[in-house]
Design an enzyme around this catalytic site. Structure first.
Site, PDB file in Angstrom:
ATOM      1  N   ASP A  12       0.862  -1.180   0.000  1.00 55.26           N
ATOM      2  CA  ASP A  12       0.000   0.000   0.000  1.00 55.26           C
ATOM      3  C   ASP A  12       0.900   1.232   0.000  1.00 55.26           C
ATOM      4  O   ASP A  12       1.826   1.338   0.797  1.00 55.26           O
ATOM      5  CB  ASP A  12      -0.892  -0.006   1.251  1.00 55.26           C
ATOM      6  CG  ASP A  12      -1.922   1.104   1.231  1.00 55.26           C
ATOM      7  OD1 ASP A  12      -3.105   0.803   1.020  1.00 55.26           O
ATOM      8  OD2 ASP A  12      -1.542   2.269   1.428  1.00 55.26           O
ATOM      9  N   ASP A 110      -3.998   2.455  -4.813  1.00 52.42           N
ATOM     10  CA  ASP A 110      -2.649   2.406  -4.214  1.00 52.42           C
ATOM     11  C   ASP A 110      -2.346   1.107  -3.484  1.00 52.42           C
ATOM     12  O   ASP A 110      -1.437   1.058  -2.667  1.00 52.42           O
ATOM     13  CB  ASP A 110      -2.433   3.619  -3.291  1.00 52.42           C
ATOM     14  CG  ASP A 110      -2.965   3.421  -1.888  1.00 52.42           C
ATOM     15  OD1 ASP A 110      -3.969   2.708  -1.725  1.00 52.42           O
ATOM     16  OD2 ASP A 110      -2.353   3.982  -0.965  1.00 52.42           O
ATOM     17  N   GLU A 111      -3.115   0.061  -3.791  1.00 56.66           N
ATOM     18  CA  GLU A 111      -3.017  -1.111  -2.948  1.00 56.66           C
ATOM     19  C   GLU A 111      -3.186  -2.397  -3.760  1.00 56.66           C
ATOM     20  O   GLU A 111      -4.038  -2.461  -4.629  1.00 56.66           O
ATOM     21  CB  GLU A 111      -4.171  -0.983  -1.952  1.00 56.66           C
ATOM     22  CG  GLU A 111      -4.118  -1.856  -0.790  1.00 56.66           C
ATOM     23  CD  GLU A 111      -5.322  -1.571   0.111  1.00 56.66           C
ATOM     24  OE1 GLU A 111      -5.920  -0.469   0.049  1.00 56.66           O
ATOM     25  OE2 GLU A 111      -5.668  -2.479   0.852  1.00 56.66           O
TER      26      GLU A 111
HETATM   27  P1  TTP Z   1      -5.203   4.874   1.668  1.00 56.60           P
HETATM   28  O1  TTP Z   1      -4.198   3.881   1.205  1.00 56.60           O
HETATM   29  O2  TTP Z   1      -6.264   4.408   2.594  1.00 56.60           O
HETATM   30  O3  TTP Z   1      -4.480   6.083   2.419  1.00 56.60           O
HETATM   31  P2  TTP Z   1      -3.148   6.846   2.046  1.00 56.60           P
HETATM   32  O4  TTP Z   1      -2.383   6.165   0.966  1.00 56.60           O
HETATM   33  O5  TTP Z   1      -3.461   8.273   1.790  1.00 56.60           O
HETATM   34  O6  TTP Z   1      -2.355   6.803   3.406  1.00 56.60           O
HETATM   35  P3  TTP Z   1      -1.632   5.543   4.083  1.00 56.60           P
HETATM   36  O7  TTP Z   1      -0.188   5.922   4.192  1.00 56.60           O
HETATM   37  O8  TTP Z   1      -2.268   5.414   5.418  1.00 56.60           O
HETATM   38  O9  TTP Z   1      -1.874   4.368   3.203  1.00 56.60           O
HETATM   39  O10 TTP Z   1      -5.915   5.519   0.430  1.00 56.60           O
HETATM   40  C1  TTP Z   1      -5.253   5.718  -0.804  1.00 56.60           C
HETATM   41  C2  TTP Z   1      -5.742   6.980  -1.463  1.00 56.60           C
HETATM   42  O11 TTP Z   1      -7.143   6.912  -1.678  1.00 56.60           O
HETATM   43  C3  TTP Z   1      -5.523   8.229  -0.619  1.00 56.60           C
HETATM   44  O12 TTP Z   1      -4.233   8.786  -0.807  1.00 56.60           O
HETATM   45  C4  TTP Z   1      -6.617   9.128  -1.075  1.00 56.60           C
HETATM   46  C5  TTP Z   1      -7.736   8.185  -1.481  1.00 56.60           C
HETATM   47  N1  TTP Z   1      -8.754   8.140  -0.421  1.00 56.60           N
HETATM   48  C6  TTP Z   1      -9.825   9.019  -0.492  1.00 56.60           C
HETATM   49  O13 TTP Z   1      -9.930   9.819  -1.432  1.00 56.60           O
HETATM   50  N2  TTP Z   1     -10.776   8.991   0.502  1.00 56.60           N
HETATM   51  C7  TTP Z   1     -10.700   8.132   1.574  1.00 56.60           C
HETATM   52  O14 TTP Z   1     -11.565   8.158   2.462  1.00 56.60           O
HETATM   53  C8  TTP Z   1      -9.582   7.219   1.630  1.00 56.60           C
HETATM   54  C9  TTP Z   1      -9.449   6.266   2.777  1.00 56.60           C
HETATM   55  C10 TTP Z   1      -8.654   7.269   0.617  1.00 56.60           C
HETATM   56 MG    MG Z   2      -2.093   4.122   1.057  1.00 56.48          MG
HETATM   57 MG    MG Z   3      -4.800   2.045   0.228  1.00 56.29          MG
END
Ligand code: TTP
Ligand code: MG
Ligand code: MG
Length: 348
Positions: A12, A110-111
């Site tokens: 991720d 992103d995952e």
């Molecule tokens: P995530 O992987 O949940 O979060 P992140 O990559 O920003 O942070 P982390 O380091 O904790 O992984 O989500 C990936 C992307 O998806 C995030 O950058 C923005 C988008 N997103 C939203 O637009 N709304 C949301 O509620 C979430 C959870 C994510």
């Molecule tokens: Mg992320």
């Molecule tokens: Mg994610």
């Protein structure tokens, strides 16, 4: 290692949208960065998409109302969501990830999961994780976190706990003990409602779930009770599979002011439909289900769905059917409308 044992990698990206913005604007580094709706000096509507780790220290996180984020840190750098850019970066990253195993599953922008059982040992698996992180960093100048475990559930929790820019391996024999101290919310499948119910029963940590028998869990939570029973013990048989990679494509929009003005409603709706159509077209999908969401004043939220007889990618059908659903909402409920959204799914 026994042949039936699997080794699963979960990756991720760290603060994905915000990290891309930081990468492209080095002057943002070290400062709080918030990507999401326009805060409009505190009166903005809509929510935070994500925030970098500096901004998270102020309590800012995904899905927080943008007005609240502004209150917490008015000096943060607030940026709009540049989805086109993030999608482009995402597909480049996924191309790298997919090279590391023929068995991959993309979960979101992103995952992803990789089945790397072929590595044969957790040491080799760790090396794969290191190489993957390194290649993404070299090519994209972005950091990611990798979790390795005996299955998807464990690998995902491992990577969550190793954030940011981490790499952590939890082996099959370590998995059950590893999970015990974490909050029940960390367990996939436990949503806010289930968590509340569990807490009322004195179950706060994943390890506490093991106090209840399988029968108790099934009696209390229904069929998913059995999943909780297994997951709490670090057991999850779900395969890594690229089928049904993207489950739906959708857009939603929060209005400046709650409204019932049909011009405002339908022009926003038209724009969303076009966006959805564009993404659908790029992905090369046909859809069968259209879902429209409508949030009224006071956060009362309803969804309505229509499933077509045949899969299609026809813009006209998408337009007509989704507008029919929106119209139903408007006619059925006299309240002002705060948000509308449209989503297509059941892809083929
Ligand atoms: P995530 O992987 O949940 O979060 P992140 O990559 O920003 O942070 P982390 O380091 O904790 O992984 O989500 C990936 C992307 O998806 C995030 O950058 C923005 C988008 N997103 C939203 O637009 N709304 C949301 O509620 C979430 C959870 C994510
Ligand atoms: Mg992320
Ligand atoms: Mg994610």
């Amino acid at each position: 290692m026994c042949m039936a044992e699997r080794i699963i990698l979960h990756i991720d990206m760290d603060y994905f949208f915000a990290q891309i913005e930081e990468r492209d604007n080095p002057r943002f580094r070290g400062k709080p960065v918030v990507v999401g709706a326009d805060p409009k000096n505190g009166s903005g509507r809509g929510v935070v998409s994500t925030a970098n780790y500096v901004a998270r220290k102020y309590g800012i996180h995904s899905a927080l109302p943008i007005s609240k984020a502004y209150q917490l840190c008015p000096d943060a750098i607030f940026l709009p969501v540049n989805m086109e850019l993030y999608q482009k970066v995402s597909s480049e990253i996924m191309e790298i990830i997919k090279k590391y195993s023929s068995q991959w599953e993309i979960i979101s922008l992103d995952e992803a999961y990789l089945d790397i059982s072929f590595s044969g040992s957790y040491e080799k698996a760790k090396e794969i994780g290191e190489n993957l992180k390194k290649e993404i960093f070299e090519k994209e100048k972005l950091t990611a976190t990798v979790g390795v475990g005996p299955n998807k559930i464990v690998a995902k929790i491992v990577s969550e706990k190793a954030k940011p820019n981490g790499l952590l391996v939890v082996t099959q024999p370590e998995a059950e003990k590893f999970l015990e101290p974490f909050d029940i919310d960390d367990l996939p499948g436990v949503g806010p409602k289930t968590a509340e119910k569990m807490r009322s029963l004195g179950i706060n940590k994943i390890g506490d779930i093991k106090k209840l028998s399988k029968e108790d869990l099934i009696n209390i939570f229904g069929v998913v009770g059995e999943d909780f029973y297994l997951r709490a013990r670090g057991i999850d048989e779900n395969p890594v599979s690229s089928e049904g990679v993207i489950k739906s494509i959708g857009r939603q929009y929060t209005f400046e002011k709650d409204t019932r003005d049909s011009k405002t409603l339908f022009s926003a709706f038209d724009e969303m439909i076009l966006d959805v159509y564009k993404e659908l077209f790029e992905a090369g999908f046909n859809f069968k289900t259209i879902t429209v969401v409508c949030r009224f004043q006071g956060f009362e939220t309803h969804t309505m769905a229509k499933t077509l007889k045949k899969p299609t990618n026809d813009l006209k059908i998408l337009k007509t059917e989704s507008k029919k659903l929106l119209l139903k909402f408007i006619l059925q409920n006299q309240k002002l409308i705060r948000l509308i959204g449209v989503r297509v799914s059941s892809f083929s």
